[in-house]
Write an enzyme that holds these catalytic residues in place. Sequence first.
Site, PDB file in Angstrom:
ATOM      1  N   LEU A  45     -39.007   1.779 -50.582  1.00  0.00           N
ATOM      2  CA  LEU A  45     -38.193   2.735 -50.092  1.00  0.00           C
ATOM      3  C   LEU A  45     -37.020   2.455 -49.533  1.00  0.00           C
ATOM      4  O   LEU A  45     -36.893   1.524 -49.159  1.00  0.00           O
ATOM      5  CB  LEU A  45     -39.182   3.405 -48.848  1.00  0.00           C
ATOM      6  CG  LEU A  45     -38.535   4.755 -48.194  1.00  0.00           C
ATOM      7  CD1 LEU A  45     -38.850   5.908 -49.319  1.00  0.00           C
ATOM      8  CD2 LEU A  45     -39.427   5.124 -47.060  1.00  0.00           C
TER       9      LEU A  45
ATOM     10  N   ARG B 293     -63.791  10.927 -35.926  1.00  0.00           N
ATOM     11  CA  ARG B 293     -63.755  10.407 -34.740  1.00  0.00           C
ATOM     12  C   ARG B 293     -64.304  11.143 -33.742  1.00  0.00           C
ATOM     13  O   ARG B 293     -64.449  12.262 -33.964  1.00  0.00           O
ATOM     14  CB  ARG B 293     -62.196  10.398 -34.265  1.00  0.00           C
ATOM     15  CG  ARG B 293     -61.413   9.244 -35.299  1.00  0.00           C
ATOM     16  CD  ARG B 293     -60.018   8.914 -34.655  1.00  0.00           C
ATOM     17  NE  ARG B 293     -59.217   9.519 -35.584  1.00  0.00           N
ATOM     18  CZ  ARG B 293     -57.836   9.581 -35.339  1.00  0.00           C
ATOM     19  NH1 ARG B 293     -57.265   8.371 -34.804  1.00  0.00           N
ATOM     20  NH2 ARG B 293     -56.694   9.887 -36.351  1.00  0.00           N
TER      21      ARG B 293
ATOM     22  N   GLY C 256     -38.694  -4.864 -45.273  1.00  0.00           N
ATOM     23  CA  GLY C 256     -37.721  -5.196 -45.942  1.00  0.00           C
ATOM     24  C   GLY C 256     -36.651  -3.931 -45.793  1.00  0.00           C
ATOM     25  O   GLY C 256     -35.365  -4.333 -45.796  1.00  0.00           O
TER      26      GLY C 256
ATOM     27  N   TYR D 175     -59.358  -2.506 -42.199  1.00  0.00           N
ATOM     28  CA  TYR D 175     -58.475  -1.906 -41.215  1.00  0.00           C
ATOM     29  C   TYR D 175     -57.890  -2.929 -40.330  1.00  0.00           C
ATOM     30  O   TYR D 175     -56.641  -3.289 -40.092  1.00  0.00           O
ATOM     31  CB  TYR D 175     -59.014  -0.808 -40.282  1.00  0.00           C
ATOM     32  CG  TYR D 175     -58.356  -0.085 -39.339  1.00  0.00           C
ATOM     33  CD1 TYR D 175     -57.157   0.752 -40.028  1.00  0.00           C
ATOM     34  CD2 TYR D 175     -58.624  -0.458 -38.361  1.00  0.00           C
ATOM     35  CE1 TYR D 175     -56.502   1.403 -39.018  1.00  0.00           C
ATOM     36  CE2 TYR D 175     -57.777   0.439 -37.172  1.00  0.00           C
ATOM     37  CZ  TYR D 175     -56.551   1.332 -37.400  1.00  0.00           C
ATOM     38  OH  TYR D 175     -56.018   1.901 -36.722  1.00  0.00           O
TER      39      TYR D 175
ATOM     40  N   PHE E 274     -51.498  12.899 -37.206  1.00  0.00           N
ATOM     41  CA  PHE E 274     -51.643  13.189 -35.987  1.00  0.00           C
ATOM     42  C   PHE E 274     -50.477  12.835 -34.731  1.00  0.00           C
ATOM     43  O   PHE E 274     -49.866  13.302 -34.221  1.00  0.00           O
ATOM     44  CB  PHE E 274     -53.157  12.655 -35.473  1.00  0.00           C
ATOM     45  CG  PHE E 274     -53.406  12.661 -33.840  1.00  0.00           C
ATOM     46  CD1 PHE E 274     -53.184  13.837 -33.090  1.00  0.00           C
ATOM     47  CD2 PHE E 274     -54.139  11.539 -33.285  1.00  0.00           C
ATOM     48  CE1 PHE E 274     -53.580  13.774 -31.558  1.00  0.00           C
ATOM     49  CE2 PHE E 274     -54.278  11.368 -31.893  1.00  0.00           C
ATOM     50  CZ  PHE E 274     -53.932  12.555 -31.223  1.00  0.00           C
TER      51      PHE E 274
ATOM     52  N   THR F 121     -54.109  11.267 -45.026  1.00  0.00           N
ATOM     53  CA  THR F 121     -55.044  12.063 -43.923  1.00  0.00           C
ATOM     54  C   THR F 121     -54.067  13.028 -43.259  1.00  0.00           C
ATOM     55  O   THR F 121     -54.488  13.631 -42.340  1.00  0.00           O
ATOM     56  CB  THR F 121     -55.268  10.937 -42.896  1.00  0.00           C
ATOM     57  OG1 THR F 121     -54.405  10.081 -42.501  1.00  0.00           O
ATOM     58  CG2 THR F 121     -56.742  10.133 -43.612  1.00  0.00           C
TER      59      THR F 121
HETATM   60  P1  NAD Z   1     -53.640   9.647 -38.889  1.00  0.00           P
HETATM   61  O1  NAD Z   1     -54.667   9.347 -40.144  1.00  0.00           O
HETATM   62  O2  NAD Z   1     -53.576  11.204 -38.462  1.00  0.00           O
HETATM   63  O3  NAD Z   1     -51.819   9.408 -39.610  1.00  0.00           O
HETATM   64  C1  NAD Z   1     -51.653   8.452 -40.319  1.00  0.00           C
HETATM   65  C2  NAD Z   1     -50.729   8.926 -41.172  1.00  0.00           C
HETATM   66  O4  NAD Z   1     -50.284   7.924 -42.359  1.00  0.00           O
HETATM   67  C3  NAD Z   1     -51.324  10.294 -42.156  1.00  0.00           C
HETATM   68  O5  NAD Z   1     -50.284  11.325 -41.923  1.00  0.00           O
HETATM   69  C4  NAD Z   1     -51.334   9.646 -43.483  1.00  0.00           C
HETATM   70  O6  NAD Z   1     -51.291  10.653 -44.331  1.00  0.00           O
HETATM   71  C5  NAD Z   1     -50.143   8.492 -43.560  1.00  0.00           C
HETATM   72  N1  NAD Z   1     -50.547   7.447 -44.658  1.00  0.00           N
HETATM   73  C6  NAD Z   1     -51.683   6.684 -44.752  1.00  0.00           C
HETATM   74  N2  NAD Z   1     -51.390   5.791 -45.525  1.00  0.00           N
HETATM   75  C7  NAD Z   1     -50.149   6.042 -45.992  1.00  0.00           C
HETATM   76  C8  NAD Z   1     -49.208   5.416 -47.253  1.00  0.00           C
HETATM   77  N3  NAD Z   1     -49.681   4.412 -47.714  1.00  0.00           N
HETATM   78  N4  NAD Z   1     -48.265   5.722 -47.236  1.00  0.00           N
HETATM   79  C9  NAD Z   1     -47.525   6.781 -46.456  1.00  0.00           C
HETATM   80  N5  NAD Z   1     -48.187   7.521 -45.616  1.00  0.00           N
HETATM   81  C10 NAD Z   1     -49.552   7.271 -45.325  1.00  0.00           C
HETATM   82  O7  NAD Z   1     -53.670   8.783 -37.772  1.00  0.00           O
HETATM   83  P2  NAD Z   1     -53.030   8.552 -36.169  1.00  0.00           P
HETATM   84  O8  NAD Z   1     -54.074   8.643 -35.335  1.00  0.00           O
HETATM   85  O9  NAD Z   1     -52.036   9.484 -36.318  1.00  0.00           O
HETATM   86  O10 NAD Z   1     -52.582   7.202 -36.413  1.00  0.00           O
HETATM   87  C11 NAD Z   1     -51.227   6.942 -36.678  1.00  0.00           C
HETATM   88  C12 NAD Z   1     -51.329   5.186 -36.577  1.00  0.00           C
HETATM   89  O11 NAD Z   1     -51.641   4.818 -35.193  1.00  0.00           O
HETATM   90  C13 NAD Z   1     -51.951   4.567 -37.370  1.00  0.00           C
HETATM   91  O12 NAD Z   1     -51.010   3.464 -38.028  1.00  0.00           O
HETATM   92  C14 NAD Z   1     -53.139   3.917 -36.715  1.00  0.00           C
HETATM   93  O13 NAD Z   1     -53.756   2.780 -37.210  1.00  0.00           O
HETATM   94  C15 NAD Z   1     -52.440   3.621 -35.314  1.00  0.00           C
HETATM   95  N6  NAD Z   1     -53.511   3.799 -34.364  1.00  0.00           N
HETATM   96  C16 NAD Z   1     -54.226   5.057 -34.043  1.00  0.00           C
HETATM   97  C17 NAD Z   1     -54.824   5.349 -33.028  1.00  0.00           C
HETATM   98  C18 NAD Z   1     -55.385   6.552 -32.362  1.00  0.00           C
HETATM   99  O14 NAD Z   1     -56.358   6.479 -31.642  1.00  0.00           O
HETATM  100  N7  NAD Z   1     -54.985   7.636 -32.995  1.00  0.00           N
HETATM  101  C19 NAD Z   1     -55.511   4.076 -32.370  1.00  0.00           C
HETATM  102  C20 NAD Z   1     -55.021   2.721 -32.766  1.00  0.00           C
HETATM  103  C21 NAD Z   1     -53.934   2.765 -33.778  1.00  0.00           C
HETATM  104  N1  UDP Z   2     -69.139   8.151 -32.324  1.00  0.00           N
HETATM  105  C1  UDP Z   2     -70.363   8.934 -32.117  1.00  0.00           C
HETATM  106  N2  UDP Z   2     -70.533  10.112 -32.734  1.00  0.00           N
HETATM  107  C2  UDP Z   2     -69.681  10.329 -33.415  1.00  0.00           C
HETATM  108  C3  UDP Z   2     -68.590   9.694 -33.862  1.00  0.00           C
HETATM  109  C4  UDP Z   2     -68.524   8.512 -33.404  1.00  0.00           C
HETATM  110  O1  UDP Z   2     -71.121   8.388 -31.258  1.00  0.00           O
HETATM  111  O2  UDP Z   2     -69.869  11.480 -33.969  1.00  0.00           O
HETATM  112  C5  UDP Z   2     -69.178   6.803 -31.541  1.00  0.00           C
HETATM  113  C6  UDP Z   2     -68.773   5.618 -32.464  1.00  0.00           C
HETATM  114  O3  UDP Z   2     -69.804   4.807 -33.014  1.00  0.00           O
HETATM  115  C7  UDP Z   2     -67.950   4.667 -31.524  1.00  0.00           C
HETATM  116  C8  UDP Z   2     -67.439   5.585 -30.708  1.00  0.00           C
HETATM  117  O4  UDP Z   2     -67.877   6.822 -30.870  1.00  0.00           O
HETATM  118  O5  UDP Z   2     -68.653   3.702 -30.716  1.00  0.00           O
HETATM  119  C9  UDP Z   2     -65.755   6.015 -31.099  1.00  0.00           C
HETATM  120  O6  UDP Z   2     -65.681   6.111 -32.607  1.00  0.00           O
HETATM  121  P1  UDP Z   2     -64.424   6.597 -33.366  1.00  0.00           P
HETATM  122  O7  UDP Z   2     -64.898   6.857 -34.670  1.00  0.00           O
HETATM  123  O8  UDP Z   2     -63.595   7.770 -32.663  1.00  0.00           O
HETATM  124  O9  UDP Z   2     -63.350   5.420 -33.021  1.00  0.00           O
HETATM  125  P2  UDP Z   2     -63.714   3.928 -33.133  1.00  0.00           P
HETATM  126  O10 UDP Z   2     -63.209   3.382 -31.655  1.00  0.00           O
HETATM  127  O11 UDP Z   2     -64.990   3.414 -33.372  1.00  0.00           O
HETATM  128  O12 UDP Z   2     -62.517   3.221 -34.190  1.00  0.00           O
END
Ligand code: NAD
Ligand code: UDP
Length: 317
Positions: free
Chosen positions: A62, A185, A101, A144, A12, A36
């Site tokens: 890599l 989510r 690295g 996580y 995403f 994902t």
């Molecule tokens: P996402 O799941 O859409 O994207 C994660 C991507 O990483 C995916 O394309 C997945 O295939 C890839 N991936 C997972 N494990 C891998 C591995 N071992 N090797 C190579 N690729 C791998 O999630 P996102 O929302 O786009 O999140 C991206 C980053 O931002 C993550 O590190 C997440 O922890 C961080 N983050 C996102 C949010 C949010 O709200 N979206 C909040 C806090 C932190």
């Molecule tokens: N949540 C909810 N209904 C859903 C999915 C999530 O009420 O169908 C709630 C969840 O319990 C949390 C908040 O929404 O309190 C945000 O959840 P999310 O999984 O999006 O992210 P988090 O911030 O918990 O990692």
Amino acid sequence: MRSILVTGGAGFLGSHLCEQLLDRGDEVICVDNFFTGRKANVAHLTHHSRFELVRHDIVRPLFLEVDQVYNLACPASPQAYQYNPIKTIKTSTVGMVNMLGLAKRCKARLLQASTSEVYGDPLVHPQTEDYWGHVNPLGPRSCYDEGKRVAETLCLNYQLAHDLEVRIVRIFNTYGPRMDPGDGRVISNFINQALRGEPLTVFGDGSQTRSFCFVTDLIDGLIRMMDQNDTSGPINLGNPGEFTMLELASQVLRLTGSRSTIEHRSLPADDPRQRCPDITRAKTLLGWSPRIDLATGLEKTIAYYRQLLTQGNNSPL
Ligand code: NAD
Ligand code: UDP
């Protein structure tokens, strides 16, 4: 022209980041294991002469030559990161070491996508970067949360030991187009449930809060953080507007015009009660603050999911 590695680039956030970097003229290598992420997220970029898509798992070493590394690889939704907790930990630890690295060998600057989850179920509100957090090391979210905490520690120690330039951002809940509709989510669930006329599943009594940042604001913050020379962070990036899940549900119902009902489900273990970023540091050091309010961002996201549904994407929520 800089050469930039984006791990998790088919996810995403990663796909929006790749797009922005290409738009400003960089060369982008997108690495993803497609756990994902999806090729469809970057399909519109694959014809680009400065874009390369590599299927690779960062848990394995890599070797590439780049100037900057954005390390986003890691599943982000609770449903996805709890699917294989050991793999999630390996991605944030072994994968992190591999990317550090690589950056060390190339003398590249590395930005780590950390998370508000490092604060756990916070006892300080709103959360400032100097708060150490309140994390259950043995709970369902710990694969996580603790993985991301170790990843930050690794970044800091590579910086101290090897003079590596690192940038740590703690991302708060971010949403927008290309969020996987089935990732569990809250925003993807509520919108897709509303559009399908199904009940909106509110976990617990719905009084828990989150702060939601629209994706374009977040990407702007990531790039500003990477490109400045004054701080390695950590820096919170998120929208300080704070909403209960019941408030979110009613906004989604209003904006979709849906007649769906609300159905309460049990609250998952260790679900944080409240979450809201203090973004003073991001404002002061990066000149960054989010511009898109929740209603505007939700409308853009609703339009995306409507389009997916008309194209026949009905994957189970
Ligand atoms: P996402 O799941 O859409 O994207 C994660 C991507 O990483 C995916 O394309 C997945 O295939 C890839 N991936 C997972 N494990 C891998 C591995 N071992 N090797 C190579 N690729 C791998 O999630 P996102 O929302 O786009 O999140 C991206 C980053 O931002 C993550 O590190 C997440 O922890 C961080 N983050 C996102 C949010 C949010 O709200 N979206 C909040 C806090 C932190
Ligand atoms: N949540 C909810 N209904 C859903 C999915 C999530 O009420 O169908 C709630 C969840 O319990 C949390 C908040 O929404 O309190 C945000 O959840 P999310 O999984 O999006 O992210 P988090 O911030 O918990 O990692």
